[in-house]
Motif scaffolding. Sequence first.
Motif: not given
Length: 775
Positions: A692-694, A702-709
């Motif tokens: 899965s990509g980010g 929000a920055p805390v809701e961003q998930e990395a690949a």
Amino acid sequence: MKHVRYILRIAAMASVSCLAFPAFAASDSPAAGPEQSDDIVVTAQRREQKAQDVGIAISALGSAAIKNMNITDASDLTRAVPTLKMNSYSSSQVVFNIRGISQNDFGDQQEPPVAVYQDDSYGSSLNTSSFPTFDLQRVEVLRGPQGTLFGRNATGGAVQFISNKPKDQWGGYVSATTGSYGQIVTEGAITGPITDKLQFRLAGIRDRDHGYLQNILPGYANQGAANHWALRGMLAWQPSSDFNALLTLRYLRAPNERMAGIYTPASACPNAMNQGYFLGANETCSYWSGIGNPGPGTTATGYRNDKVMPQFGGSPWKTAAGDPGYVDRKLFSATLRLEGHLGIFDLVSITDFQHGSKYLTDDEDATPDQATTFSQGSSLYQGSEEVRVLAHFKRHELTVGAYGMIIEGRYYGSFGDPFYGYVPEANFTQKTQSFAFFAQDEWSLTDSVKLIGGLRYWHDHRIGAYNAYEPSTGVGIVFNQSQVGYSSFGTAQDATGLTVSPASATPSFSGVTARAEVEYKPSKDVMLYGSFNRGSKSGGFTFSLGTPFPGGEVSALNGTPYKPETLDAFEVGVKSTLTRGTTLNISAFYYNYQDYQAFAQYGSVQTVVNLHAHSKGIEAEFTTHPVRGLMLQLSSSLLNTKVFDVPLPDANATRVTHALPQAPGFSGSAVLRYEFPLLGGLGSFQADAQHSGGFCFTVLCAPVEQEAAYNIVNLRAGFTTGDGRIDFAAFVNNLNKEKYRIYAFDESLFGGNVAQAYGKPRTWGITATYHFGAQ
């Protein structure tokens, strides 16, 4: 009495259907066949067709694939379908997402835009659409709007779970699995004839374990522990060659299941846009200075423990929840399907009743301080009746029908901050009355060209009533068909600035959805298609489990209703069978979204705002059996999505463009399976991987809701005896012990924390299955 009233009402609708259609025929459920990629039979157009002959992007898994991929829960499907994601913070709160289309509002009164069906039973609530999977014949994932035949809110697509049906010969199976964290799963089914015209099937599952999320506080049990059981009973009756009836009863019980509050603690601080970012080890949040007890790297209450905070190198599979969460729920449904044949007509009547109840509570910040807590309860009754007439004449396949549904729900809960004395209580009800009429024709102009056209008219009437109060601020909110108003500091206020009125609590919505498609088959092994599909989802209410702080009452009330959403989808694709057992399917699409229902949290209030969005993408699926015993399956997806004018939670409500939630730019999966002779039986080895990509978990991103690949790898080895009676298998899931989140929600403005849940760590298991009777 309510159960009785609903059953009588639905029985009355069914009797009308029976009077209208006096003769019925055999079931259209496809028989099980060899699981070659070009042989899977689906009912995506409400009749039997090979998946390769349907001009819809479909991912279909037969019973063997479900078993071999160890799919034991509805959410496990995300491993098999690249564009299918899920958002989940408990076993009763699973939101499917297809091509970025989802509804992340966690209110149980909300209907998701990806329609979920158990056989013919539509799950209108997040609670009723999440369940264990067992004794299944196949699963179908229909990608893209299904606005004609699956018209109920299927903006993003539909997921169908089709169960094994009763047989006229005795047979069945029993299965047991044990594995990590004390897991014990028992499953079984038995089927056979009662008379020569009446058959039954009874299936069930029991799932228990000790939990994968370790609570480091002394005396507390682990979280993430399964504890549920489910039963499904079926009766099939064929009194004549022109009549078939199938009654399906389902029951699920999850008593105090520790599958809520599966959070790992994290500290966060609001930035200039009032959106959370993860605090550094030596950073103190100035926002909370003078309000809470912040220190370097702590939450607002001053809590920090590097052993359980992943941002400081701690384990994502540990928690420090001082008030561990659980969910207690019951689900019951009864579905009666009547089918028949009358001249050129096939007639179908589907009568469905459901009741679900749930109570969930959890510690949102996952710390001993209990800075943020959440509770949610519901009791829902749903009844529906669908009648379809299918006719085959000359070169036409015509389907016409009508659909009616009633939903009544009572809901309550709280999203509070007890550490600071903010503890709201919300109670609300919602009633939905809906009906629809639809028609679709498949016209074969020639042997190689087909035109498909369909329309659906739908109408919803809703009645909402909401009452919430928070003692420390004295804020009260009232919204119903008799009164709309609010109080601050315990004093009633006038209606200045309100754009809603009592009439806003009883809205009606209607719309027309459509399908237009052309299919061209230059040869029997290749189909090209181009389609236009319009999907829509009804409007409704955002009933927040948190009250606004003084000064925010007007905006909160004005934001309670939201409008319907409409999605126009343009798609082209090719489905090709290259050789026997080898298929390549490619689709490309463009979505134009009007009034997209975007869920967001602003301070202490949850709301849905209508926005404009675009999406485009390309998907490819390749399956081959190059040599005997070997199967390779590859799937991939490229997405580009945009939601315009998203209002951020800062004081100026800055507007930005973000991607749709859980819409990675690239995602893909691979499955490799090899079967070989072994000890007089059949051995097997399987590996599957998912990338899965980010992406972002919410539209606010929000920055805390961003998930990395991330990447996940699973292995399975099995053995089946020569007579096919006994199966053994050993499996490892998340072999690479990938750390990835399945849920994230910014609570930096609320308690200086993030509500985040991680997928399971590496787990293992062994399973044994014994088949008896007819196979």
